[in-house]
Design an enzyme around this catalytic site. Structure first.
Site, PDB file in Angstrom:
ATOM      1  N   HIS A 125       0.815  -1.216   0.000  1.00  0.00           N
ATOM      2  CA  HIS A 125       0.000   0.000   0.000  1.00  0.00           C
ATOM      3  C   HIS A 125       0.847   1.263   0.000  1.00  0.00           C
ATOM      4  O   HIS A 125       0.381   2.338   0.373  1.00  0.00           O
ATOM      5  CB  HIS A 125      -0.964  -0.011   1.191  1.00  0.00           C
ATOM      6  CG  HIS A 125      -1.998  -1.096   1.080  1.00  0.00           C
ATOM      7  ND1 HIS A 125      -2.790  -1.514   2.114  1.00  0.00           N
ATOM      8  CD2 HIS A 125      -2.358  -1.864   0.010  1.00  0.00           C
ATOM      9  CE1 HIS A 125      -3.600  -2.494   1.702  1.00  0.00           C
ATOM     10  NE2 HIS A 125      -3.335  -2.729   0.439  1.00  0.00           N
ATOM     11  N   ALA A 242       1.030  -9.061  19.223  1.00  0.00           N
ATOM     12  CA  ALA A 242       2.173  -9.467  18.401  1.00  0.00           C
ATOM     13  C   ALA A 242       3.500  -9.204  19.109  1.00  0.00           C
ATOM     14  O   ALA A 242       4.429 -10.020  19.014  1.00  0.00           O
ATOM     15  CB  ALA A 242       2.133  -8.701  17.074  1.00  0.00           C
TER      16      ALA A 242
HETATM   17  P1  NAD Z   1      -7.004  -3.613  10.227  1.00  0.00           P
HETATM   18  O1  NAD Z   1      -7.086  -2.346  11.009  1.00  0.00           O
HETATM   19  O2  NAD Z   1      -8.123  -3.950   9.319  1.00  0.00           O
HETATM   20  O3  NAD Z   1      -6.858  -4.831  11.238  1.00  0.00           O
HETATM   21  C1  NAD Z   1      -5.876  -4.824  12.247  1.00  0.00           C
HETATM   22  C2  NAD Z   1      -5.954  -6.140  12.992  1.00  0.00           C
HETATM   23  O4  NAD Z   1      -4.869  -6.168  13.893  1.00  0.00           O
HETATM   24  C3  NAD Z   1      -7.247  -6.290  13.814  1.00  0.00           C
HETATM   25  O5  NAD Z   1      -7.851  -7.521  13.466  1.00  0.00           O
HETATM   26  C4  NAD Z   1      -6.755  -6.284  15.262  1.00  0.00           C
HETATM   27  O6  NAD Z   1      -7.436  -7.223  16.059  1.00  0.00           O
HETATM   28  C5  NAD Z   1      -5.306  -6.669  15.141  1.00  0.00           C
HETATM   29  N1  NAD Z   1      -4.430  -6.076  16.145  1.00  0.00           N
HETATM   30  C6  NAD Z   1      -4.464  -4.820  16.668  1.00  0.00           C
HETATM   31  N2  NAD Z   1      -3.460  -4.645  17.540  1.00  0.00           N
HETATM   32  C7  NAD Z   1      -2.782  -5.825  17.575  1.00  0.00           C
HETATM   33  C8  NAD Z   1      -1.641  -6.284  18.298  1.00  0.00           C
HETATM   34  N3  NAD Z   1      -0.989  -5.501  19.169  1.00  0.00           N
HETATM   35  N4  NAD Z   1      -1.195  -7.542  18.069  1.00  0.00           N
HETATM   36  C9  NAD Z   1      -1.858  -8.377  17.205  1.00  0.00           C
HETATM   37  N5  NAD Z   1      -2.952  -7.993  16.518  1.00  0.00           N
HETATM   38  C10 NAD Z   1      -3.387  -6.726  16.688  1.00  0.00           C
HETATM   39  O7  NAD Z   1      -5.618  -3.597   9.494  1.00  0.00           O
HETATM   40  P2  NAD Z   1      -5.227  -4.142   8.056  1.00  0.00           P
HETATM   41  O8  NAD Z   1      -5.752  -5.502   7.858  1.00  0.00           O
HETATM   42  O9  NAD Z   1      -3.774  -3.891   7.914  1.00  0.00           O
HETATM   43  O10 NAD Z   1      -6.005  -3.195   7.067  1.00  0.00           O
HETATM   44  C11 NAD Z   1      -5.938  -1.802   7.291  1.00  0.00           C
HETATM   45  C12 NAD Z   1      -5.512  -0.971   6.112  1.00  0.00           C
HETATM   46  O11 NAD Z   1      -5.165   0.304   6.648  1.00  0.00           O
HETATM   47  C13 NAD Z   1      -4.293  -1.456   5.430  1.00  0.00           C
HETATM   48  O12 NAD Z   1      -4.548  -1.274   4.084  1.00  0.00           O
HETATM   49  C14 NAD Z   1      -3.146  -0.509   5.852  1.00  0.00           C
HETATM   50  O13 NAD Z   1      -2.472  -0.055   4.710  1.00  0.00           O
HETATM   51  C15 NAD Z   1      -3.830   0.699   6.407  1.00  0.00           C
HETATM   52  N6  NAD Z   1      -3.273   1.188   7.690  1.00  0.00           N
HETATM   53  C16 NAD Z   1      -1.930   1.170   7.896  1.00  0.00           C
HETATM   54  C17 NAD Z   1      -1.394   1.605   9.104  1.00  0.00           C
HETATM   55  C18 NAD Z   1       0.088   1.556   9.289  1.00  0.00           C
HETATM   56  O14 NAD Z   1       0.837   1.690   8.321  1.00  0.00           O
HETATM   57  N7  NAD Z   1       0.574   1.327  10.500  1.00  0.00           N
HETATM   58  C19 NAD Z   1      -2.241   2.048  10.127  1.00  0.00           C
HETATM   59  C20 NAD Z   1      -3.634   2.072   9.884  1.00  0.00           C
HETATM   60  C21 NAD Z   1      -4.122   1.615   8.649  1.00  0.00           C
END
Ligand code: NAD
Length: 256
Positions: A125, A242
């Site tokens: 992404h 994680a």
């Molecule tokens: P999502 O938000 O849909 O899902 C995140 C998952 O991670 C959830 O199911 C949650 O239960 C789990 N989770 C949260 N904290 C956790 C932890 N400490 N340990 C283990 N599991 C944990 O995320 P997605 O599937 O990556 O989809 C979101 C979209 O948003 C992606 O396309 C991404 O590009 C974007 N995004 C990216 C960031 C980033 O770069 N850090 C942040 C927000 C959104």
């Protein structure tokens, strides 16, 4: 089916890593929540609260109203610029360094895998490392552009043509970067073990890659706080943080 304890599951994952030839990690926003960056879908993250993703985070919305996009993404940008890799990013970098991991397919735009030292990273992404003019496609270093926006709240524009600058992140309605996606598909087909960490698997086409790996013979391991639609396909599922589990897997790999 015999229920494993948490430590048995960690041993099981370490055994799978040892027994297989090509392990790949597939990561989502959940791996970075412990670096202070909210994910999108956890109930309390709030990133989608009061917004329509298709209005604010789509390429059509961006072109119509770039200020609305920048205002919405500002808190995420601020935390991302200041965030540091957490123990799970570091554990994956160590696994690669020690030959236990071929690479990482990530949906994250936060660059924390590369900052942790991981070398092979498919950023499906995009990332915030750069920004591109949507008019003349001149590419800029991302950090100063974003920092300036956080300071003055003015939509960044191109010094050459005055077009709007867009961070090199993939918005809804945009194609994934072809080379990254093909590399990720190849890695998913080639791997015999995929470890899925911190992803709801709800965003397509990225969310399809674990199923592609499974269909082409890989075993799946899932480390995610909440259940996912792929849990039923996985050899081992851990619903926990994680940053607790991944270092424990690395420690277990070091034991013999
Ligand atoms: P999502 O938000 O849909 O899902 C995140 C998952 O991670 C959830 O199911 C949650 O239960 C789990 N989770 C949260 N904290 C956790 C932890 N400490 N340990 C283990 N599991 C944990 O995320 P997605 O599937 O990556 O989809 C979101 C979209 O948003 C992606 O396309 C991404 O590009 C974007 N995004 C990216 C960031 C980033 O770069 N850090 C942040 C927000 C959104």
């Amino acid at each position: 089916m015999i229920q494993e304890t948490l430590s048995q599951k960690i041993n099981h994952i370490a055994d799978l890593i040892r027994q297989t030839q090509h392990t790949v990690a597939f990561t989502g926003a959940g791996i970075s929540t412990e670096s202070g960056i909210p994910d999108f879908r956890s109930p309390d993250s709030g990133l989608w609260r009061n917004v329509d993703p298709m209005t604010v985070a789509s390429i059509f919305g961006f072109k119509r109203d770039p200020k609305a996009f920048y205002d919405w993404v500002a808190p995420l940008t601020r935390t991302t610029i200041n965030a540091a890799p957490n123990p799970s990013h570091i554990a994956l970098a160590e696994m690669e360094q020690r030959g236990h991991l071929d690479g990482i397919i990530t949906q994250n735009i936060d660059m924390l895998h590369t900052r942790a030292g991981s070398k092979t990273v498919f950023e499906l992404h995009g990332h915030m490392r750069e920004a591109t003019c949507i008019n003349c496609f001149k590419v800029y270093d991302g950090k100063p552009i974003l920092e300036k926006f956080l300071e003055d709240s003015k939509v960044p524009t191109c010094e050459t043509c005055n077009g709007v600058l867009k961070p090199n992140v993939i918005l809804f309605g945009e194609q994934l970067p072809v080379r990254e996606f093909q590399g990720a598909q190849d890695a998913a087909r080639k791997c015999d073990l995929m470890i899925i960490i911190g992803s709801s698997l709800e965003v397509e086409p990225a969310g399809e890659l674990p199923r592609l790996a499974y269909r082409t013979g890989a075993k799946l391991v899932i480390v995610n706080l909440e259940p996912t639609s792929a849990d039923k396909l996985a050899e081992v599922v851990i619903h926990a943080r994680a940053a607790e589990i991944l270092p424990a897997i690395v420690r277990q790999l070091e034991t013999n």
